[in-house]
Write a protein that holds these residues in place. Structure first.
Motif, mmCIF file in Angstrom:
data_model
loop_
_atom_site.group_PDB
_atom_site.id
_atom_site.type_symbol
_atom_site.label_atom_id
_atom_site.label_comp_id
_atom_site.label_asym_id
_atom_site.label_seq_id
_atom_site.Cartn_x
_atom_site.Cartn_y
_atom_site.Cartn_z
ATOM 1 N N ARG A 18 -24.583 27.726 -17.934
ATOM 2 C CA ARG A 18 -24.673 26.908 -16.850
ATOM 3 C C ARG A 18 -26.212 26.521 -16.421
ATOM 4 O O ARG A 18 -27.064 27.309 -16.812
ATOM 5 C CB ARG A 18 -24.392 27.719 -15.644
ATOM 6 N N GLY A 61 -24.435 19.733 -12.968
ATOM 7 C CA GLY A 61 -23.266 20.610 -12.360
ATOM 8 C C GLY A 61 -24.142 21.764 -12.000
ATOM 9 O O GLY A 61 -23.321 22.839 -12.205
ATOM 10 N N THR A 63 -25.002 24.970 -10.035
ATOM 11 C CA THR A 63 -24.511 25.706 -8.793
ATOM 12 C C THR A 63 -25.477 26.849 -8.835
ATOM 13 O O THR A 63 -25.961 27.814 -9.717
ATOM 14 C CB THR A 63 -23.196 26.258 -9.135
ATOM 15 N N ASP B 121 -13.542 21.635 -1.141
ATOM 16 C CA ASP B 121 -14.570 21.763 -2.252
ATOM 17 C C ASP B 121 -15.559 22.589 -1.901
ATOM 18 O O ASP B 121 -16.098 23.444 -2.886
ATOM 19 C CB ASP B 121 -14.976 20.356 -2.319
ATOM 20 N N ALA B 122 -16.021 22.811 -0.877
ATOM 21 C CA ALA B 122 -17.137 23.888 -0.716
ATOM 22 C C ALA B 122 -16.708 25.252 -0.926
ATOM 23 O O ALA B 122 -17.568 26.043 -1.379
ATOM 24 C CB ALA B 122 -17.597 23.852 0.658
ATOM 25 N N GLU B 125 -16.731 25.843 -4.536
ATOM 26 C CA GLU B 125 -18.323 26.442 -5.368
ATOM 27 C C GLU B 125 -18.539 27.685 -5.434
ATOM 28 O O GLU B 125 -19.031 28.108 -6.214
ATOM 29 C CB GLU B 125 -19.196 25.641 -4.238
ATOM 30 N N LEU B 128 -18.022 29.521 -8.341
ATOM 31 C CA LEU B 128 -19.263 29.690 -9.350
ATOM 32 C C LEU B 128 -20.380 30.355 -8.969
ATOM 33 O O LEU B 128 -20.926 31.166 -9.544
ATOM 34 C CB LEU B 128 -19.797 28.096 -9.603
ATOM 35 N N GLN B 129 -20.637 30.290 -7.404
ATOM 36 C CA GLN B 129 -21.945 30.864 -6.856
ATOM 37 C C GLN B 129 -21.946 32.529 -6.998
ATOM 38 O O GLN B 129 -22.803 32.886 -7.455
ATOM 39 C CB GLN B 129 -22.049 30.447 -5.512
ATOM 40 N N ARG B 145 -10.560 19.437 -7.668
ATOM 41 C CA ARG B 145 -12.015 19.469 -7.808
ATOM 42 C C ARG B 145 -12.154 21.414 -8.317
ATOM 43 O O ARG B 145 -12.976 21.595 -9.242
ATOM 44 C CB ARG B 145 -12.519 19.495 -6.597
ATOM 45 N N ALA B 146 -11.536 22.263 -7.715
ATOM 46 C CA ALA B 146 -11.420 23.429 -8.080
ATOM 47 C C ALA B 146 -11.066 23.570 -9.597
ATOM 48 O O ALA B 146 -11.739 24.524 -10.318
ATOM 49 C CB ALA B 146 -10.707 24.258 -7.226
ATOM 50 N N ILE B 149 -13.789 22.411 -11.557
ATOM 51 C CA ILE B 149 -14.728 23.428 -11.770
ATOM 52 C C ILE B 149 -14.617 24.537 -12.623
ATOM 53 O O ILE B 149 -15.352 24.756 -13.517
ATOM 54 C CB ILE B 149 -15.036 24.024 -10.468
ATOM 55 N N ASN B 153 -16.493 25.362 -16.570
ATOM 56 C CA ASN B 153 -17.098 26.356 -16.656
ATOM 57 C C ASN B 153 -16.522 27.595 -17.279
ATOM 58 O O ASN B 153 -17.060 28.780 -17.143
ATOM 59 C CB ASN B 153 -17.514 26.971 -15.044
#
Lengths: 354, 354
Positions: A18, A61, A63, B121-122, B125, B128-129, B145-146, B149, B153
DNA sequence: TTGAAAGCGCTACCAA
DNA sequence: TTGGTAGCGCTTTCAA
């Protein structure tokens, strides 16, 4: 461990894993510090650079790795959540509140436990391993090990719907007021022989509701309510209802208070099965205000807990302590709302909802 | 950050913050590498040293920092959990299973979402975070969106009680078999006019159950069942029940299939309120096997989903893919169990449970 | 069997 | 306004 072939997904902009602050810096021709600052909207970074990096980040992309951020000394943004047995919809509803309110504050929930009984020790460790910023507890009991861990490591703890005996803050419904209010209601409706089905003997919630109910009844000149041992489940309430139905007629109460809705629902089911009519033969009241208690089979007269507000206040308490500030332990009591329904004979003039 | 007065609780061995590999190394007079290896029971470390360090770690209350460990390249040990509306006890029960089974595997759950609607969406994220190793989805829909993601990834995704349309594996009850089995049961019991209350129109679960139910009914020579639009809640079932009760007598079905128990419960409540008797006037069946559906007011004839097994298989699928292994996407179908109860007239010879 | 050094991704400090 | 450097806690080569 890591010797398995890494199949790093599909065509991400970053070929090898990433995007990172470093990779963005290279592509933007600036330093990592600049990227870091730009991404956090540090006012010292020039608008152009900031915009360029922002665009790059989107394109790649990118994060942020919260773990790395936490490592360098910040907060983890993680709140540990401990739930009671979700057979009781109260906990499920509470969880849903907790998720959305946590998200609104930018926090995530680490779900540590759900079910009856205290946290296992191994699970309690996770709370340290993942460096949770705080802990929201709604289970019957914080295991003493978990409590010790939190206390020893300065992890703020807030109990919701429970008053902590040892460490931590608490947000709770005013259970004494609730118990008393229900007793007053039943007395005003003309009931003379009350009974209470108790909950988990170890919880403040159950004790306070039952005690204040009994005290209020006696203050009104009635004999002490019959105490029926209950528990925390529908099944426990059902058993209690059967016990009540089996009482000799002379001893049978004309109104029953189940210290939680789920308990009162169980009791109602048992009493009806025994051929009794509700509220014709017996009035039943509960507390909590869970969804299912409002449905046609039950139409429970109850005191609804202000769940959203309770979770909100709990998070406020947590937030105030997460900075590391040494604040006194605080107990917040919120007033519940009486919802008169058809499960109980009501005092003259009081109209049932729905 | 760290200059705030740290209220570092009670007498922890490490005066200034938590014990680390480094601090243990200093105290033991060895290198950090040695401590790290000793703690992980690396066989190359001599037994004496290992024992000494282990003792020291206990004494100091050492807890490994999983975040740092993850940073260096390992797994996070975190599974993202996405739940549907917990008003449906099915999700609450599933969550409890997920928590205990995750803990048994040494995983923790990051609770990303609970409620109706897709993930924001938030929130996506966060997945990933926090570098989740995988994702367990049970909500109506993984937001696109999810999904994107996760796909981009390489985050493995398993849907439980849903068949994914795009990315990821799935574990589900054999909904077609369930729908057909219930139709056969009602036909065998002598019902001639069937109706089905549909669920969320977008979910495979609802579609499959309704379709196979209808197909089986027609295969048995009955007219196509009346389709009543339902939803995912008790309220939706209640509305559907009212609609059925309002039908002219000639059109009224003699048996109703609610594609989920919560829906069927709502319908039953409405039908009874309209003065109909269950199963005297109308039989009702559901699917899921949730706890409340078994209680006296409902005694729902249903097909119970093997929840524990479903969660277990879901985690197996996740585990197999978390290594990064490129495995084909897999759909696992588990057979549910018919539980005949009193909400429906049963075929001759079939005895209701309880 | 152990140690030294490097680096995971990020932020903070001190310079420039 | 920006860059260099150091370091969070841990694991992991590579040496010894």
């Amino acid at each position: 461990m890591d010797d398995e072939p890494q199949a790093r997904g599909t065509g991400r902009a970053e070929p090898n894993g990433r995007a990172t602050v470093g990779s963005l810096a290279r592509r933007a021709g600036v330093s990592a510090s600049t990227v870091s600052r730009a991404l956090r909207n540090d006012p010292r970074i020039s608008p152009e650079v900031r915009a360029r990096i922002a665009a790059l980040a989107v394109e790649a992309g990118y994060t942020p790795n919260v773990l790395a951020r936490t490592l360098v000394g910040g907060r983890s943004g993680l709140i540990g959540l401990v739930l009671g047995p979700v057979e009781n919809p109260f906990y499920a509803e509470l969880m849903q509140q907790a998720v959305s309110q946590a998200a609104a504050r930018g926090w995530r929930l680490l779900l540590l436990h759900a079910g009856p009984g205290p946290i296992e020790d191994a699970t309690a460790e996770a709370l340290l391993q993942y460096r949770v910023d705080g802990c929201l507890i709604t289970s019957a009991e914080l295991s003493s090990r978990a409590a010790a861990i939190c206390a020893a490591n300065g992890v703020p703890v807030v109990m919701v719907n429970r008053v902590a005996r040892e460490h931590g803050c608490a947000v709770s419904c005013d259970n004494r007021a609730a118990g008393a209010e229900l007793a007053r209601l039943l007395v005003a409706a003309g009931h003379r022989k009350l009974a209470v089905i108790t909950g988990n003997a170890a919880t403040s919630t159950s004790i306070e509701r039952a005690e204040s109910f009994a005290a209020q009844a006696m203050a009104a000149g009635l004999p002490a309510p019959t105490i029926i041992t209950g528990g925390a489940s529908h099944a426990a309430g059902y058993a209690a209802g059967q016990a009540i139905a089996a009482l000799p007629l002379a001893e049978r109460p004309d109104a029953v208070f189940g210290v939680s809705d789920i308990l009162a629902m169980g009791a109602m089911d048992a009493l009806r099965e025994a051929g009794l009519s509700i509220p014709g033969d017996i009035s039943i009241v509960g507390t909590d205000g869970i969804g299912p208690a409002s449905r046609p089979p039950y139409r429970m007269t109850t005191i609804a807990q202000p769940l959203a507000a309770m979770v909100g206040r709990g998070m406020d308490l947590l937030l105030a302590r997460i900075g590391g500030a040494v604040l006194p332990q605080e107990v917040v009591l919120l007033r519940g709302t009486l919802i008169p329904r058809h499960s109980a004979r009501l005092p003259p003039g009081m109209v049932p909802v729905s």
